[in-house]
Design a protein around this motif. Structure first.
Motif, PDB file in Angstrom:
ATOM      1  N   CYS A 103       0.959  -1.171  -0.214  1.00  0.00           N
ATOM      2  CA  CYS A 103       0.057  -0.108   0.230  1.00  0.00           C
ATOM      3  C   CYS A 103       0.790   1.172  -0.006  1.00  0.00           C
ATOM      4  CB  CYS A 103      -1.065   0.018   1.056  1.00  0.00           C
ATOM      5  SG  CYS A 103      -2.380  -1.310   1.249  1.00  0.00           S
ATOM      6  N   VAL A 115      -2.168   5.193  -5.550  1.00  0.00           N
ATOM      7  CA  VAL A 115      -3.454   5.789  -5.275  1.00  0.00           C
ATOM      8  C   VAL A 115      -3.606   5.638  -3.532  1.00  0.00           C
ATOM      9  CG1 VAL A 115      -4.487   4.997  -7.481  1.00  0.00           C
ATOM     10  CG2 VAL A 115      -4.889   3.658  -5.373  1.00  0.00           C
ATOM     11  N   VAL A 116      -2.568   5.404  -2.956  1.00  0.00           N
ATOM     12  CA  VAL A 116      -2.858   5.169  -1.528  1.00  0.00           C
ATOM     13  C   VAL A 116      -3.488   6.358  -0.689  1.00  0.00           C
ATOM     14  CG1 VAL A 116      -0.420   6.070  -1.063  1.00  0.00           C
ATOM     15  CG2 VAL A 116      -1.499   4.251   0.357  1.00  0.00           C
ATOM     16  N   CYS A 166      -7.031   5.802  -1.351  1.00  0.00           N
ATOM     17  CA  CYS A 166      -7.492   4.610  -0.837  1.00  0.00           C
ATOM     18  C   CYS A 166      -7.010   4.563   0.737  1.00  0.00           C
ATOM     19  CB  CYS A 166      -7.053   3.418  -1.581  1.00  0.00           C
ATOM     20  SG  CYS A 166      -7.244   1.829  -0.921  1.00  0.00           S
ATOM     21  N   GLY A 200      -5.333   2.047   1.778  1.00  0.00           N
ATOM     22  CA  GLY A 200      -5.424   0.635   2.228  1.00  0.00           C
ATOM     23  C   GLY A 200      -6.799   0.069   2.333  1.00  0.00           C
ATOM     24  N   PRO A 250      -3.045  -5.187   1.820  1.00  0.00           N
ATOM     25  CA  PRO A 250      -3.812  -4.465   1.202  1.00  0.00           C
ATOM     26  C   PRO A 250      -5.124  -4.992   1.446  1.00  0.00           C
ATOM     27  CG  PRO A 250      -2.105  -5.301  -0.220  1.00  0.00           C
ATOM     28  CD  PRO A 250      -2.096  -5.973   1.254  1.00  0.00           C
ATOM     29  N   CYS A 306      -8.682  -4.588  -2.996  1.00  0.00           N
ATOM     30  CA  CYS A 306      -7.600  -3.698  -3.535  1.00  0.00           C
ATOM     31  C   CYS A 306      -7.779  -3.266  -4.989  1.00  0.00           C
ATOM     32  CB  CYS A 306      -5.838  -4.425  -3.288  1.00  0.00           C
ATOM     33  SG  CYS A 306      -4.911  -3.608  -4.160  1.00  0.00           S
ATOM     34  N   LYS A 353      -8.519   0.138  -6.420  1.00  0.00           N
ATOM     35  CA  LYS A 353      -7.679   1.005  -7.707  1.00  0.00           C
ATOM     36  C   LYS A 353      -8.448   1.254  -8.859  1.00  0.00           C
ATOM     37  CE  LYS A 353      -3.153  -0.766  -7.029  1.00  0.00           C
ATOM     38  NZ  LYS A 353      -2.346  -1.829  -7.012  1.00  0.00           N
TER      39      LYS A 353
HETATM   40  S1  SF4 Z   1      -5.438  -1.579  -0.879  1.00  0.00           S
HETATM   41 FE1  SF4 Z   1      -4.608  -1.941  -2.724  1.00  0.00          FE
HETATM   42  S2  SF4 Z   1      -5.205   0.128  -3.901  1.00  0.00           S
HETATM   43 FE2  SF4 Z   1      -5.749   0.441  -1.824  1.00  0.00          FE
HETATM   44  S3  SF4 Z   1      -3.610   1.364  -1.010  1.00  0.00           S
HETATM   45 FE3  SF4 Z   1      -3.506  -0.872  -0.706  1.00  0.00          FE
HETATM   46  S4  SF4 Z   1      -2.490  -1.229  -2.798  1.00  0.00           S
HETATM   47 FE4  SF4 Z   1      -3.433   0.618  -3.157  1.00  0.00          FE
END
Ligand code: SF4
Length: 800
Positions: free
Chosen positions: A327, A332-333, A336, A338, A357, A361, A365
């Protein structure tokens, strides 16, 4: 114990631990945690009093502005009006002199009636209702224990809240996503009920219990796609209500905070008070394992400061530091975060626990990048306005650093819009998509580096070529996006990697240089976070950068720092060859050194002899592109309308001549940018006009450009006349005499054209005033006569 740096301000108060529905997706009753079985059904008056006291203490200690409390369950209406009144009055009394109270109730709505609504109106309790869509959608899960539908009862409750008397109490609808329901139909069913807000919730799941997906070839992004469909429907309808998950993505993409704990990096500030007074973490954790939300604390024995310092709460207050490596490196953290904490849980293996993640995930994204890509063309960049002061400064022929910096900002805006247009009009390759994600993430984290790359003068020719829509355009577009991302990554000094197509035989890193790659189809550019970087291509590894020894294949763009001005010598970028004269090939070190010395001399001369031009030039001229010398020995120079910040010049014999070419061409650059911002003339004017410096008649814009540039030429000869001796001084005097008169005549031609806009007339008047002040310089009659003869000869030659 020390208070937590992040006080708690949101509380879920469990009024009743049972429910009158038996929804099979309910995390309270149907998931791993079964603690509800051992709890009192209804919260007691004593627990309510203690809760109000603890919240008030905490709010006072931390000087909170507002405390948010949600009366929850089970089903909170089962607690009855008296208990709900006691809860509300206890909280309002306790917090009366401390802070505001935002009090809500989340209910399934099936027993909501006028009596409850009257109570909520009296105590100012906002009401949120759970509803999963139309009847078919709602009936998938939200049924009574005997299997009967609850849909009609919920609609009745919503109709009540939509009555004028209660409408202000209606907080919104909560809908749990089920992929079997069509997103458009689901959205329409909810939107028809005119809620002020809709919350779409992902179903609770973990890596141990992943969310349901289609059995037949799941894409892994179904939930992201579902929400994107809702986004598109919502947007097409003009976004008639708030949609919390979508608004949160939009906000985080713009750098603001999320509206939900399931997105973003903001610290979690939420605690749950169970019916027995136990203090617990978010209910969603019930989905992870039995006892997951428990803290062992209660309002009876513990303060909320102690609760805030619980490791489970603190773990969700660490922003990026609280996330797994995947993450943390995710583009795009920041949007998002996480995902919801509970959705990260996995029992087994090295990554057991929450340092993973989200199990959603790929969906997250998909949702975030999808919204970002749809939003890019909708989000207008702030348009700097050319106000009167700056316009007049530029119109006089000069323009200081402020005015030129403003032009530069506008040109950067145009470049950004062009880049967005390229992205949106080109089919995306996987490498292009990854590069775009990198670029947009860097735009949030290192915007100055992105600006430095996107301000590159030769971005626009690439973008325009990419938008031509022919067979080659898509390939050129995706290659360019990756080149921009790689260059930005390196300029930002970040750790990461970008794959760049190299089908043109070179790896181009705009603003940095180029690497010859032979026949390799792609290169992997790896930033290591310091001055150096690595390129892996065709089985070779090149370690490059200022601290590493030069490699023949790598052609770094040279940059010269002078007092008050820094400029790059662009002899590597293939897109530089747009100046109407052939660009010089890569210069040898010796030739580059001659340029460095020539530019230093020219700059020194400009600062000393043409000081009115120096600040603008330093603020806006970032690139000099060497041109091939003319076989006749004549000076060659050019500025391209689509390359703000660059001039192209064949290196002349002396720094003083170079000074003339620099200021002359930079006049074109400035005026081109002014014309990008304003309308100075009627573009439908097709007449041609005599131009004293050209053998051929010119259209109006050509005459305007030439006249503006010749203000600098006039001042150049005026300075030369002053600084030279003997024959040179006399020649300069003649040139000055000729150009001041002929440029002033060109101003008169422009003014008489009847094709200038009001702003154009003002602009040309200011140009004329500058020239008028030069016309009063005393000149020898001989020089004047010679200049007029040359002017007459030119006019005759063009007339014949
Ligand atoms: S869950 Fe997936 S989309 Fe969200 S920050 Fe973590 S890696 Fe990125």
């Amino acid at each position: 114990m020390d208070p937590s740096p992040h006080p708690l301000s949101q509380f879920v108060l469990k009024m009743h631990s049972r429910c009158d529905l038996a929804c099979d997706h309910c995390y309270v009753f149907e998931h791993a945690d079964q603690s509800w079985r051992g709890r009192p059904k209804v919260i007691s008056g004593a627990v309510l009093d203690l809760t109000a006291k603890r919240i008030a203490e905490h709010a006072r200690t931390h000087r909170l502005d507002t405390v948010h409390v949600v009366l929850h369950g089970g089903e909170p209406l089962l607690a009855g009006p008296a208990k709900l009144r006691r809860a509300a009055e206890g909280l309002r009394t306790a917090l009366a002199d401390i802070c505001a109270l935002d009090l809500r109730i989340h209910t399934n709505g099936v027993t909501l009636d006028e009596k409850f609504c009257e109570l909520f109106a009296e105590l100012d309790i906002k009401v949120g209702i759970s509803l999963d869509g139309d009847r078919a959608a709602n009936d998938l899960h939200r049924r009574y224990r005997n299997g009967r539908s609850s849909h009609a009862q919920v609609l009745r409750a919503i109709a009540l809240l939509n009555q004028e008397r209660y409408r202000h109490l209606f907080a919104g609808l909560l809908c749990t996503i089920d992929l079997r329901n069509d997103p458009g139909t689901g959205y329409d069913a909810l939107a028809e009920l005119a809620p002020p807000r809709i919350d779409f919730l992902l179903p609770h799941a973990t890596w141990d219990e992943p969310p349901p997906r289609p059995a037949d070839r799941p894409s892994g992004t179904e939930y992201g796609d579902w929400l994107l469909s809702v986004h598109d429907r919502w947007t097409a309808a003009g976004r008639p209500m708030d949609v919390r998950v979508l608004d949160s993505v939009l906000r985080t993409l713009r750098g603001s905070g999320s509206l939900t704990e399931s997105l973003g990096l903001a610290p979690v500030e939420l605690a749950v008070i169970e019916t027995d007074g136990s203090l617990e973490q978010a209910d969603s954790l019930k989905t992870a394992y039995d006892g997951a939300p428990a803290t062992g604390m209660s309002v009876v024995a513990n303060s909320l400061d102690e609760m805030a310092a619980h490791p489970g709460i603190v773990a969700r207050q660490q922003g990026l530091d609280g996330l797994c490596d995947t993450c943390r490196a995710c583009p795009v953290v920041r949007s998002c975060g996480g995902g919801l904490y509970a959705h990260r849980y996995r029992t087994e293996g090295r990554s057991g626990g929450f340092m993973n993640p989200s199990v959603f995930c790929a969906d997250l994204k998909q949702l975030i990048t999808g919204i970002r890509d749809r939003e890019a063309p909708r989000t207008p960049m702030p348009q700097p306005l050319l106000d009167d002061v700056h316009l007049d400064a530029l119109a006089s022929g000069f323009g200081g650093s402020d005015a030129v910096a403003l032009l530069a900002r506008h040109e950067l805006t145009v470049n950004r819009e062009l880049l967005a247009a390229v992205w949106h009009e080109t089919p995306h390759s996987p490498a292009g998509t990854a590069a775009w994600d990198m670029l947009t993430a860097l735009d949030a984290e290192a915007p100055a580096s992105v600006d430095a790359v996107l301000a590159h003068p030769y971005l626009r020719p690439w973008a325009q070529r990419s938008l031509r829509g022919d067979e080659e355009a898509g390939r050129i577009a995706m290659r360019g996006v990756a080149e921009l991302a790689a260059a930005t990554l390196l300029r930002a000094g970040r750790v990461g990697a970008v794959t760049v197509p190299t089908d043109s035989g070179i790896l181009r890193l705009p603003t940095l240089g180029t690497l010859a790659v032979g026949g390799a189809e792609e290169a992997h550019v790896i930033g290591s976070g310091d001055d150096g970087f690595t390129v892996r291509v065709g089985g070779h590894e090149h370690v490059l950068g200022p601290k590493h020894s030069a490699q023949q294949a790598w052609q770094a763009r040279r940059r010269f720092e002078m007092p008050g001005w820094a400029v790059a010598l662009e002899d590597t970028d293939p897109w530089r060859d747009i100046h109407g004269h052939p660009a010089a090939a890569r210069l040898s070190d010796a030739a580059a050194e001659e340029w460095r010395s020539g530019l230093a001399g020219a700059w020194e001369w400009i600062r000393r002899e043409l000081p009115a031009y120096a600040p603008g030039l330093a603020a806006g001229l970032s690139v000099v592109t060497p041109l091939r010398e003319n076989s006749s020995g004549a000076d060659v120079s050019s500025a391209a309308r689509d390359a703000f910040g660059a001039v192209a010049i064949a290196r002349p014999g002396t720094p003083v001549t170079l000074a003339c070419l620099l200021v002359h061409e930079f006049q074109h650059v400035k005026l081109g940018a002014v014309l990008d911002l304003t309308d100075l003339y009627d573009p439908s004017c097709e007449r041609l006009f005599y131009a004293p410096w050209r053998p051929d008649p010119r259209p109006l814009e050509g005459l305007l450009q030439g006249t503006y540039a010749h203000i600098a030429v006039v001042d150049y000869w005026r300075a030369r006349r002053r600084t030279e001796d003997g024959v040179e001084a006399r020649a300069a005097e003649v040139q000055f005499a000729r150009w001041r008169e002929q440029t002033a005549e060109a101003v008169d031609t422009l003014a008489a054209s009847r094709a200038l806009t009001e702003l154009g007339e003002r602009f040309v008047t200011a140009m004329g005033e500058t020239l008028a002040s030069r016309l009063t310089d005393p000149l020898s009659p001989d020089a004047l006569a010679e200049a007029r003869r040359a002017a007459a000869d030119h006019r005759r030659s063009t007339a014949s």
